[in-house]
Design an enzyme around this catalytic site. Structure first.
Site, PDB file in Angstrom:
ATOM      1  N   LYS A 208       0.970  -1.261   0.076  1.00  0.00           N
ATOM      2  CA  LYS A 208       0.144   0.032   0.106  1.00  0.00           C
ATOM      3  C   LYS A 208       0.903   1.064   0.120  1.00  0.00           C
ATOM      4  O   LYS A 208       1.862   1.211   0.667  1.00  0.00           O
ATOM      5  CB  LYS A 208      -0.923  -0.047   1.177  1.00  0.00           C
ATOM      6  CG  LYS A 208      -1.910   0.922   1.109  1.00  0.00           C
ATOM      7  CD  LYS A 208      -2.888   0.843   2.556  1.00  0.00           C
ATOM      8  CE  LYS A 208      -3.867   1.956   2.444  1.00  0.00           C
ATOM      9  NZ  LYS A 208      -4.967   1.760   3.596  1.00  0.00           N
TER      10      LYS A 208
ATOM     11  N   SER B 288      -9.796   1.251   2.228  1.00  0.00           N
ATOM     12  CA  SER B 288      -8.988   2.140   1.401  1.00  0.00           C
ATOM     13  C   SER B 288      -7.784   1.508   0.820  1.00  0.00           C
ATOM     14  O   SER B 288      -7.076   1.741  -0.128  1.00  0.00           O
ATOM     15  CB  SER B 288      -8.392   3.346   2.148  1.00  0.00           C
ATOM     16  OG  SER B 288      -7.373   2.966   3.190  1.00  0.00           O
TER      17      SER B 288
ATOM     18  N   SER C  82     -10.064  -0.730   6.582  1.00  0.00           N
ATOM     19  CA  SER C  82      -9.185  -0.585   5.416  1.00  0.00           C
ATOM     20  C   SER C  82      -8.819  -1.856   4.871  1.00  0.00           C
ATOM     21  O   SER C  82      -8.355  -1.690   3.346  1.00  0.00           O
ATOM     22  CB  SER C  82      -8.380   0.602   5.359  1.00  0.00           C
ATOM     23  OG  SER C  82      -9.138   1.741   5.281  1.00  0.00           O
TER      24      SER C  82
HETATM   25  N1  GLN Z   1     -13.314   4.053   5.752  1.00  0.00           N
HETATM   26  C1  GLN Z   1     -12.502   4.314   7.089  1.00  0.00           C
HETATM   27  C2  GLN Z   1     -12.069   5.999   6.928  1.00  0.00           C
HETATM   28  O1  GLN Z   1     -12.331   6.405   5.877  1.00  0.00           O
HETATM   29  C3  GLN Z   1     -11.860   3.438   7.298  1.00  0.00           C
HETATM   30  C4  GLN Z   1     -10.247   3.665   6.855  1.00  0.00           C
HETATM   31  C5  GLN Z   1      -8.912   3.096   7.158  1.00  0.00           C
HETATM   32  O2  GLN Z   1      -9.170   2.021   7.616  1.00  0.00           O
HETATM   33  N2  GLN Z   1      -7.959   3.479   6.746  1.00  0.00           N
HETATM   34  O3  GLN Z   1     -11.687   6.275   7.860  1.00  0.00           O
END
Ligand code: GLN
Length: 492
Positions: free
Chosen positions: A82, A157, A181
Site C-alpha cells: 500500500k 482504502s 481498510s
Molecule cells: N473508511 C474508514 C475511513 O475512511 C476506514 C479507513 C481506514 O481503515 N484506513 O476512515
C-alpha cells in the site's frame, strides 16, 4: 485462468518449490508481469509498478542467497505494498497530490522484514488518499476497479492491495486498517484480510492517519498465506514504542498444523452490528451461519446498544487524529513545492494544502480541527473517547462468554463506482461492522463466506487481544468448511 496456474498458487507452497528449484522464480515473475500487463489497464491497482528488470535483479540476488544455503521465509514471493508504507528509493504518495513525487529515504520496518525474508516488492498500490475512504475512489491517481466486475468499487482504502492479490498481479499484499481498510477491500474482492491486535505490527514508516486506531496487516488469497505474512511483519520493534513485546515466530507452523474443531465453538452475533445490513448480504451470511451450526458451532445473538455510537465515536477520533497528523504537510519538508520567496508562511501553507489535498482529506482536517477546538473538545472528542472505552469493555465482556464475534464484514455488496462518493455519510455508514475492532484494539479477520450475484460476501471474525493463533486457526477451519479459498475472479 485456472487456479493451478503458478500465479494462483499459495505463497507457502511456492516457497517450498522455489527452495527446490530457484530458477522457477524467474518463470513466476515473468508470468506475473504478463498478467499485470494484461489486467492492469482495466484495474489500476498500482500507483507505482517497479520495472520488470529491477525486480528480476532482486530475484537473482535472492536466488544467490538461496544457493548459498540462506534460510528465508518468503524467497522470491511478490508482495504489493500500500502506498502509505515507506519504501526507500521508491515513490510513496499516499495517493495524494501533496506527496506526488515523494521518495522516502528509509524503509518501514515491515518492508525491512520482508526484504530480509527474501520477499520482492512488486509495486505500490492505489488507495484512498491518506487511507481516508472505503472505495479507493478518493485517489489522485484515479479509482481502482473490482476484478469481479470492473464497473464496481473494490472497497478501500487498501483497494489496490486487495485487487492486486485477487487478480493475481501479486501473491501477497500489505494494507493498513484504521477503520476497516484491510477487511473492507478483502470482503469486496474475495480475499483474506487481517487487522492485527493493536501493537502487534510496527507502524514505523507508515504515514500516519489515526495512530491510536491503525495497524498494518496482510491481504492474501487464503488464511495460511495471510498468517505467514503476519508472522514476518509482526513482533516487537524498538522504533515503534506502541509495539508489544510479542514474538510471532512459529505462528504459521502452528496454524498450519492446527486442526481447530468447529464442534462446540461459541459464536456471538451482535444484533446492532447486523441490523441494517442489505438483504442479499444477510442471506449469504445466515446461510454460512447455518453451515457452521451444522458443523457443531453454537451461535447466539446478543445485544450491545452502545454499538450504535461506534460510527460517530470512530469518525470523531479518526478525524481529530488526522487533522493533527496532516499538519506536517506544509510543502517545505515533503512532496509538493511551490515558489515561496517573498511570500508569507500563511500564504504558502494555504496554497500548498489547497492544491495538494483532495476534498475528503480537507473535509476531515476541518472537522477534526473543529472537534478538537476549545469549547467543542469536551462535547465531541472527549465524549468519543469515553464511548470508545465503553465499546471496548462491552466487546470484551461478550468475548469472555463467547470464543468469537461474527458478522458480515460489510453491510453492502460492492457497488458502482461513483454511486456513493458524492455523499460522505453514505460511505461512513458502511463501516459500521469494521470500526469496532479498531476502537477496541482487537484483532479481526475477513474471509469469504459466499456469493450474491457473482460478488463475494465477507465474513468478519473478531477475538480478544493477542489471540491471533486461535483466531487464525479457527479462520482456517472455517475457510475449508465454507469452501471459498484461493478464489479466481470472473471480471478480468
Ligand atoms: N473508511 C474508514 C475511513 O475512511 C476506514 C479507513 C481506514 O481503515 N484506513 O476512515
Amino acid at each position: 485462468m485456472s487456479m493451478f496456474n503458478i500465479l494462483y498458487k499459495p505463497a507457502y507452497e511456492l516457497v517450498e518449490e522455489f527452495k527446490e528449484n530457484p530458477d522457477l522464480m524467474l518463470d513466476y515473475v515473468a508470468k506475473t508481469y504478463e498478467r499485470i500487463k494484461e489486467v492492469e489497464p482495466k484495474l489500476n491497482a498500482f500507483i507505482t509498478l517497479r520495472s520488470y528488470d529491477d525486480v528480476v535483479k532482486d530475484v537473482e540476488k535472492v536466488m544467490a542467497r538461496l544457493r548459498k544455503g540462506e534460510r528465508m521465509r518468503l524467497p522470491g514471493i511478490l508482495v504489493a505494498v500500500k502506498d502509505n508504507i515507506s519504501t526507500k528509493g521508491l515513490r510513496t504518495t499516499c495517493a495524494s497530490r501533496i506527496l506526488h513525487d515523494y521518495i522516502p529515504p528509509y524503509n518501514a520496518t515491515v518492508i525491512e522484514r520482508l526484504i530480509k525474508e527474501g520477499a520482492i516488492i512488486v509495486g505500490k498500490t492505489n488507495m484512498d488518499e491518506f487511507a481516508m475512504g472505503s472505495t479507493t475512489e478518493n485517489s489522485a491517481f484515479g479509482p481502482t476497479r473490482n476484478p469481479w466486475n470492473t464497473e464496481l468499487v473494490p472497497g478501500g482504502s487498501s483497494g489496490g492491495s486487495a485487487v492486486a492479490v485477487s487478480a493475481a498481479e501479486s501473491t501477497l499484499a500489505l494494507g493498513s486498517d484504521t477503520g476497516g481498510s484491510i477487511r473492507c477491500p478483502a470482503s469486496f474482492t474475495g480475499t483474506v484480510g487481517i487487522k492485527p491486535t493493536y501493537g502487534l505490527v510496527s507502524r514505523y514508516g507508515l504515514v500516519a492517519y489515526a495512530n491510536s486506531l491503525e495497524q498494518i496487516g496482510p491481504i492474501a488469497r487464503n488464511v495460511l498465506d495471510a498468517t505467514l505474512l503476519l508472522e514476518i511483519i509482526g513482533g516487537d520493534d524498538p522504533r515503534d514504542s506502541t509495539t508489544l513485546g510479542i514474538s510471532l515466530d512459529e505462528l504459521f507452523n502452528k496454524v498450519m498444523n492446527s486442526e481447530y474443531s468447529l464442534e462446540g465453538v461459541k459464536l456471538a452475533i451482535v444484533k446492532e452490528m447486523v441490523y441494517g445490513a442489505d438483504e442479499e448480504v444477510l442471506k449469504v451470511f445466515y446461510e454460512a451461519v447455518n453451515k457452521l451450526i451444522s458443523e457443531g458451532c453454537v451461535v447466539n445473538e446478543v445485544s450491545l446498544p452502545i454499538v450504535k455510537y461506534s460510527l460517530p465515536a470512530y469518525y470523531i477520533i479518526a478525524m481529530a487524529e488526522a487533522s493533527s497528523n496532516l499538519a506536517r504537510f506544509d510543502g517545505l519538508r515533503y512532496g509538493l513545492h511551490i515558489p515561496v520567496s517573498g511570500r508569507s508562511w500563511y500564504d504558502v501553507y494555504m496554497e500548498v494544502r489547497s492544491k495538494g489535498f483532495g476534498i475528503e482529506v480537507k473535509r476531515r482536517v476541518l472537522l477534526g480541527s473543529f472537534v478538537l477546538s476549545a469549547g467543542y473538545n469536551e462535547q465531541f472528542y472527549l465524549k468519543a473517547l469515553r464511548v470508545r472505552r465503553l465499546i471496548r469493555d462491552s466487546l470484551m465482556k461478550v468475548l469472555k462468554e463467547f470464543d468469537f464475534i461474527i458478522s458480515p464484514t460489510m453491510p453492502v455488496l460492492p457497488f458502482k463506482i461513483g454511486e456513493r462518493i458524492e455523499d460522505p455519510l453514505k460511505l461512513y455508514v458502511i463501516d459500521v461492522e469494521t470500526v469496532l475492532a479498531n476502537l477496541a484494539g482487537i484483532p479481526a479477520v475477513s474471509i469469504t463466506c459466499g456469493f450474491s450475484n457473482d460478488l463475494p460476501v465477507g465474513l468478519q471474525i473478531m477475538s480478544p487481544p493477542l489471540t491471533e493463533f486461535k483466531l487464525l486457526s479457527f479462520s482456517k477451519s472455517l475457510e475449508y468448511a465454507l469452501g471459498f479459498r484461493d478464489l479466481v475472479p470472473k471480471g478480468v
